[in-house]
Design a protein around this motif. Sequence first.
Motif, PDB file in Angstrom:
ATOM      1  N   ARG A   1      50.718  -2.853  30.994  1.00  0.00           N
ATOM      2  CA  ARG A   1      49.804  -3.797  31.964  1.00  0.00           C
ATOM      3  C   ARG A   1      48.397  -3.514  31.966  1.00  0.00           C
ATOM      4  N   ALA A   2      47.694  -4.312  32.110  1.00  0.00           N
ATOM      5  CA  ALA A   2      46.180  -4.454  32.350  1.00  0.00           C
ATOM      6  C   ALA A   2      45.697  -4.882  33.569  1.00  0.00           C
ATOM      7  N   LEU A   3      44.510  -4.292  33.993  1.00  0.00           N
ATOM      8  CA  LEU A   3      44.090  -4.959  35.406  1.00  0.00           C
ATOM      9  C   LEU A   3      42.444  -5.132  35.170  1.00  0.00           C
ATOM     10  N   LEU A   4      42.328  -6.484  35.496  1.00  0.00           N
ATOM     11  CA  LEU A   4      40.933  -7.013  35.233  1.00  0.00           C
ATOM     12  C   LEU A   4      40.239  -7.139  36.693  1.00  0.00           C
ATOM     13  N   GLY A   5      39.157  -6.656  37.211  1.00  0.00           N
ATOM     14  CA  GLY A   5      38.644  -6.845  38.201  1.00  0.00           C
ATOM     15  C   GLY A   5      37.240  -8.057  38.147  1.00  0.00           C
ATOM     16  N   ILE A   6      37.359  -8.737  39.170  1.00  0.00           N
ATOM     17  CA  ILE A   6      36.174  -9.837  39.136  1.00  0.00           C
ATOM     18  C   ILE A   6      35.379  -9.656  40.584  1.00  0.00           C
ATOM     19  N   ALA A   7      34.042  -9.058  40.453  1.00  0.00           N
ATOM     20  CA  ALA A   7      33.241  -8.646  41.530  1.00  0.00           C
ATOM     21  C   ALA A   7      32.082  -9.698  41.569  1.00  0.00           C
TER      22      ALA A   7
ATOM     23  N   GLN B   1      37.228 -20.237  28.185  1.00  0.00           N
ATOM     24  CA  GLN B   1      38.129 -20.137  26.869  1.00  0.00           C
ATOM     25  C   GLN B   1      37.671 -18.654  26.450  1.00  0.00           C
ATOM     26  N   ASP B   2      36.386 -18.284  26.274  1.00  0.00           N
ATOM     27  CA  ASP B   2      35.944 -17.166  25.879  1.00  0.00           C
ATOM     28  C   ASP B   2      36.196 -15.777  26.902  1.00  0.00           C
ATOM     29  N   LEU B   3      36.129 -16.056  27.996  1.00  0.00           N
ATOM     30  CA  LEU B   3      36.656 -15.216  29.024  1.00  0.00           C
ATOM     31  C   LEU B   3      38.108 -14.816  28.922  1.00  0.00           C
ATOM     32  N   ALA B   4      38.951 -16.058  28.554  1.00  0.00           N
ATOM     33  CA  ALA B   4      40.425 -15.884  28.427  1.00  0.00           C
ATOM     34  C   ALA B   4      40.617 -14.974  27.483  1.00  0.00           C
ATOM     35  N   ALA B   5      40.124 -15.288  26.291  1.00  0.00           N
ATOM     36  CA  ALA B   5      40.600 -14.478  25.110  1.00  0.00           C
ATOM     37  C   ALA B   5      40.231 -12.856  25.317  1.00  0.00           C
ATOM     38  N   ARG B   6      39.063 -12.692  26.236  1.00  0.00           N
ATOM     39  CA  ARG B   6      38.582 -11.407  26.438  1.00  0.00           C
ATOM     40  C   ARG B   6      39.508 -10.784  27.282  1.00  0.00           C
ATOM     41  N   ALA B   7      39.989 -11.376  28.294  1.00  0.00           N
ATOM     42  CA  ALA B   7      41.242 -10.807  29.251  1.00  0.00           C
ATOM     43  C   ALA B   7      42.403 -10.689  28.653  1.00  0.00           C
ATOM     44  N   ARG B   8      42.613 -11.624  27.778  1.00  0.00           N
ATOM     45  CA  ARG B   8      44.160 -11.327  27.025  1.00  0.00           C
ATOM     46  C   ARG B   8      43.921 -10.198  26.229  1.00  0.00           C
TER      47      ARG B   8
ATOM     48  N   LEU C   1      49.384  -8.767  32.961  1.00  0.00           N
ATOM     49  CA  LEU C   1      47.608  -9.168  33.142  1.00  0.00           C
ATOM     50  C   LEU C   1      47.569  -9.188  34.614  1.00  0.00           C
ATOM     51  N   ILE C   2      46.925  -8.531  35.288  1.00  0.00           N
ATOM     52  CA  ILE C   2      46.710  -8.619  36.987  1.00  0.00           C
ATOM     53  C   ILE C   2      45.175  -8.855  36.918  1.00  0.00           C
ATOM     54  N   VAL C   3      45.013  -9.938  37.473  1.00  0.00           N
ATOM     55  CA  VAL C   3      43.481 -10.528  37.925  1.00  0.00           C
ATOM     56  C   VAL C   3      43.121 -10.083  39.436  1.00  0.00           C
ATOM     57  N   THR C   4      42.239  -9.358  39.777  1.00  0.00           N
ATOM     58  CA  THR C   4      42.026  -8.922  40.888  1.00  0.00           C
ATOM     59  C   THR C   4      40.544  -9.203  41.298  1.00  0.00           C
ATOM     60  N   GLU C   5      40.285  -9.996  42.374  1.00  0.00           N
ATOM     61  CA  GLU C   5      38.978 -10.181  42.745  1.00  0.00           C
ATOM     62  C   GLU C   5      38.284  -9.877  44.086  1.00  0.00           C
TER      63      GLU C   5
ATOM     64  N   TRP D   1      41.057   2.532  38.429  1.00  0.00           N
ATOM     65  CA  TRP D   1      42.305   1.850  38.297  1.00  0.00           C
ATOM     66  C   TRP D   1      42.096   0.359  37.266  1.00  0.00           C
ATOM     67  N   LEU D   2      41.121   0.176  37.063  1.00  0.00           N
ATOM     68  CA  LEU D   2      40.712  -1.114  36.599  1.00  0.00           C
ATOM     69  C   LEU D   2      40.177  -1.122  34.975  1.00  0.00           C
ATOM     70  N   ASP D   3      40.839  -1.583  34.306  1.00  0.00           N
ATOM     71  CA  ASP D   3      40.246  -1.723  32.678  1.00  0.00           C
ATOM     72  C   ASP D   3      39.029  -2.302  32.552  1.00  0.00           C
ATOM     73  N   GLU D   4      38.814  -3.279  33.188  1.00  0.00           N
ATOM     74  CA  GLU D   4      37.292  -3.921  33.046  1.00  0.00           C
ATOM     75  C   GLU D   4      36.923  -4.380  34.493  1.00  0.00           C
ATOM     76  N   VAL D   5      35.849  -4.509  34.794  1.00  0.00           N
ATOM     77  CA  VAL D   5      35.156  -5.123  36.005  1.00  0.00           C
ATOM     78  C   VAL D   5      33.920  -6.192  35.525  1.00  0.00           C
TER      79      VAL D   5
END
Length: 227
Positions: free
Chosen positions: A20-26, A5-12, A133-137, A154-158
């Motif tokens: 449009r925002a892009l979030l990367g998960i590495a 839930q914390d992570l979802a709030a940060r992503a949102r 919101l685009i989640v790419t991993e 191109w990514l707002d956060e990773v």
Amino acid sequence: MTTLQDLAARARSLVRDGHRALLGIAGGPGAGKTTLAEDLVRLLRQTPPDGLPRQEWVAHVPMDGFHLADVELDRLGRRDRKGAPDTFDAAGYAALLRRLREDEDDVIYAPAFERDLEQPIAGSVPVSRNARLIVTEGNYLLLDHGDWARVRPWLDEVWYCELGPGERVRRLVSRHERFGKGHDEAVAWVMRIDQPNADLIAETRSRADLVIPESVLLSIGNRETAG
């Protein structure tokens, strides 16, 4: 960041003023990237922004769709180390992220990776114009050399998934066995291919905006299919 839930709030919070925002998960192979991305998207879809469709406002676009096909890996002589950085179309992946960021098309189709076939499949992931919101991993989002260096801008956060080597290796061996390798063959592949890639990816940890520790990843889900 101790719960999903914390992570979802940060992503949102990355989506501001409708842009449009892009979030990367590495993270290394088997670290839980895919599990985290899927669970995050599933949770976010429960509470879409006003006026946006639940299933479309957030999209999951994996990097793995940019694996080179086996026929091309054979031509290049790289099939015996499939999964290494130079066995992907990094420039193509960066170009897709740029297109997603520009947000000019009604729908954008991304490729997926079919694990049963161990092949990329073009045009498998539709991204609607409604997706804010685009989640790419993927493994190599934080590499800073070659065509991979074109990804991060191109990514707002990773976020970086940090799973201990024991659990990560266990998952990888189980995955390779599930898709047809014998136990000894699976262990050999993990130590010869996956582990050197994981060591390279670990060097990129300091470039992440957020490091997600093992305790959080295990609490989210310990699926043996974790990416």
